[in-house]
Design an enzyme around this catalytic site. Sequence first.
Site, PDB file in Angstrom:
ATOM      1  N   GLN A  12      10.791  30.755  -7.617  1.00 20.30           N
ATOM      2  CA  GLN A  12      12.113  30.190  -7.359  1.00 20.30           C
ATOM      3  C   GLN A  12      12.903  30.030  -8.644  1.00 20.30           C
ATOM      4  O   GLN A  12      14.101  30.307  -8.696  1.00 20.30           O
ATOM      5  CB  GLN A  12      11.980  28.824  -6.670  1.00 20.30           C
ATOM      6  CG  GLN A  12      11.461  28.893  -5.263  1.00 20.30           C
ATOM      7  CD  GLN A  12      12.288  29.792  -4.382  1.00 20.30           C
ATOM      8  OE1 GLN A  12      13.494  29.625  -4.281  1.00 20.30           O
ATOM      9  NE2 GLN A  12      11.654  30.754  -3.747  1.00 20.30           N
ATOM     10  N   GLU A  57      14.735  23.534   0.833  1.00 23.73           N
ATOM     11  CA  GLU A  57      14.960  24.836   1.463  1.00 23.73           C
ATOM     12  C   GLU A  57      13.622  25.465   1.874  1.00 23.73           C
ATOM     13  O   GLU A  57      13.459  25.939   2.995  1.00 23.73           O
ATOM     14  CB  GLU A  57      15.689  25.743   0.468  1.00 23.73           C
ATOM     15  CG  GLU A  57      15.934  27.148   0.963  1.00 23.73           C
ATOM     16  CD  GLU A  57      16.514  28.044  -0.119  1.00 23.73           C
ATOM     17  OE1 GLU A  57      17.020  29.128   0.229  1.00 23.73           O
ATOM     18  OE2 GLU A  57      16.452  27.686  -1.316  1.00 23.73           O
ATOM     19  N   HIS A  58      12.677  25.513   0.946  1.00 27.41           N
ATOM     20  CA  HIS A  58      11.338  26.053   1.200  1.00 27.41           C
ATOM     21  C   HIS A  58      10.301  24.973   0.916  1.00 27.41           C
ATOM     22  O   HIS A  58      10.366  24.327  -0.130  1.00 27.41           O
ATOM     23  CB  HIS A  58      11.026  27.244   0.285  1.00 27.41           C
ATOM     24  CG  HIS A  58      12.067  28.307   0.256  1.00 27.41           C
ATOM     25  ND1 HIS A  58      12.995  28.423  -0.772  1.00 27.41           N
ATOM     26  CD2 HIS A  58      12.332  29.319   1.117  1.00 27.41           C
ATOM     27  CE1 HIS A  58      13.777  29.465  -0.534  1.00 27.41           C
ATOM     28  NE2 HIS A  58      13.402  30.018   0.609  1.00 27.41           N
ATOM     29  N   GLU A  86      42.361   6.663  32.551  1.00 29.42           N
ATOM     30  CA  GLU A  86      42.793   7.232  31.275  1.00 29.42           C
ATOM     31  C   GLU A  86      44.289   7.527  31.249  1.00 29.42           C
ATOM     32  O   GLU A  86      44.805   8.044  30.253  1.00 29.42           O
ATOM     33  CB  GLU A  86      41.994   8.498  30.972  1.00 29.42           C
ATOM     34  CG  GLU A  86      40.509   8.202  30.734  1.00 29.42           C
ATOM     35  CD  GLU A  86      39.717   9.429  30.320  1.00 29.42           C
ATOM     36  OE1 GLU A  86      40.272  10.551  30.387  1.00 29.42           O
ATOM     37  OE2 GLU A  86      38.543   9.271  29.930  1.00 29.42           O
TER      38      GLU A  86
END
Length: 430
Positions: free
Chosen positions: A259, A327-328, A415
């Site tokens: 990485q 991420e990982h 409403e």
Amino acid sequence: MAITLRQSDADFEQRFAAFLTTKREVSEDVDAGVRQIIARVRAEGDAALIDYTQRFDRADLKSLGIAVSKQDIAAAYETADPKAIEALEFARDRIRSHHERQRPKDDRYTDATGVELGWRWTAIEAVGLYVPGGTASYPSSVLMNAVPARVAGVERVVMVVPAPGGIINPLVLVAADISGVTEIYRVGGAHAIAALAYGTETIKPVAKIVGPGNAYVAAAKRQVFGTVGIDMIAGPSEVLVVADGSNNADWIAADLLAQAEHDVSAQSILITDDPAFGKAVEQAVERQLQTLPRGETAAASWRDFGAVIEVATIEAALPLVDRIAAEHVELAIDDAEGFLSRMRNAGAVFLGRHTPEAIGDYVGGSNHVLPTARSARFSSGLSVLDFVKRTSILKLGPEQLRVLAPAAIALAKAEGLDAHGRSVAIRLNM
């Protein structure tokens, strides 16, 4: 040298909280400039693309052409490494096989009142894929974005890629071809995003834009969102490895550096219950840095953003893993499956000592386009679902309308929306 955090230290919580908020990207204030680029592309079309490409990429699109031709793609096959092409085809097949299992199914059913409900899924008509140029030009990322789009049924997949000096990585063109990209244009940057969103004489607009890019590309994606859909704003890559002392320190060091070599802003984190093993991994990192071609980049990443976190037990790592929301996440521990069952936050998880994250980057089959910067707390990686949309379906007959009408009319009245109530009542002569 990466920082060391010890869960047993009195100031651990304070230091860990500060670590989580460390900013890893230098934010450029590019919004105003990007806004001008988008406005000019909308006003001038191809002429703006030609000018910006000459200015930023030193490529003459008047002679090269904006569109990449079939001849250009054929030439790419001639110049690309045959073994790399074979590997891309192998990866393509695995990615396709995995993503085919993600196709959602339509559903229709009738409830107890006889009302029919359901939904149907349809593919987005046209998707734009942004591919960075230069050192960040990765053919594998083309596969990861384009293959799921085609599996989803997207008919028009448009790729834009900058061509510095007029050159595009031939493997990027091959990857686009084998994954079913239908159009390729040699433009990049914010002007390419503008062209995908609003169209020019040459490039027809798309409905959604996916793919990573620099600060200008990210800003452009933010600004065109709403006109088109986007996938995510990706940040620097990151890996979190949970490892006990039974591992080979060299293996874990290699995973951390896989990485770190991406970018000086990438982040590699080790959590271990064995301080001696943590030290051994740090030593292995220093040794391996000396042999990496991208060692300078990896060293800066490890020095500035790397971390070794020492915990009393592997179980004590669980809340930290969820807070980091990486991420990982690699789980190089004995009971990886059990740990996974109690985890909540991660972009992707790699189980066991023989599942390096790098396999997921290329040939595992799962997607490597994943949420970064703790966004795995609320988002997911790219999948077939990013290229389809769900339409709900409702069907009533006269009897079912009579059953549902009183409550609908009462709510419309509450409403203050009289026309809503009337559109129901008028069908029942109420």
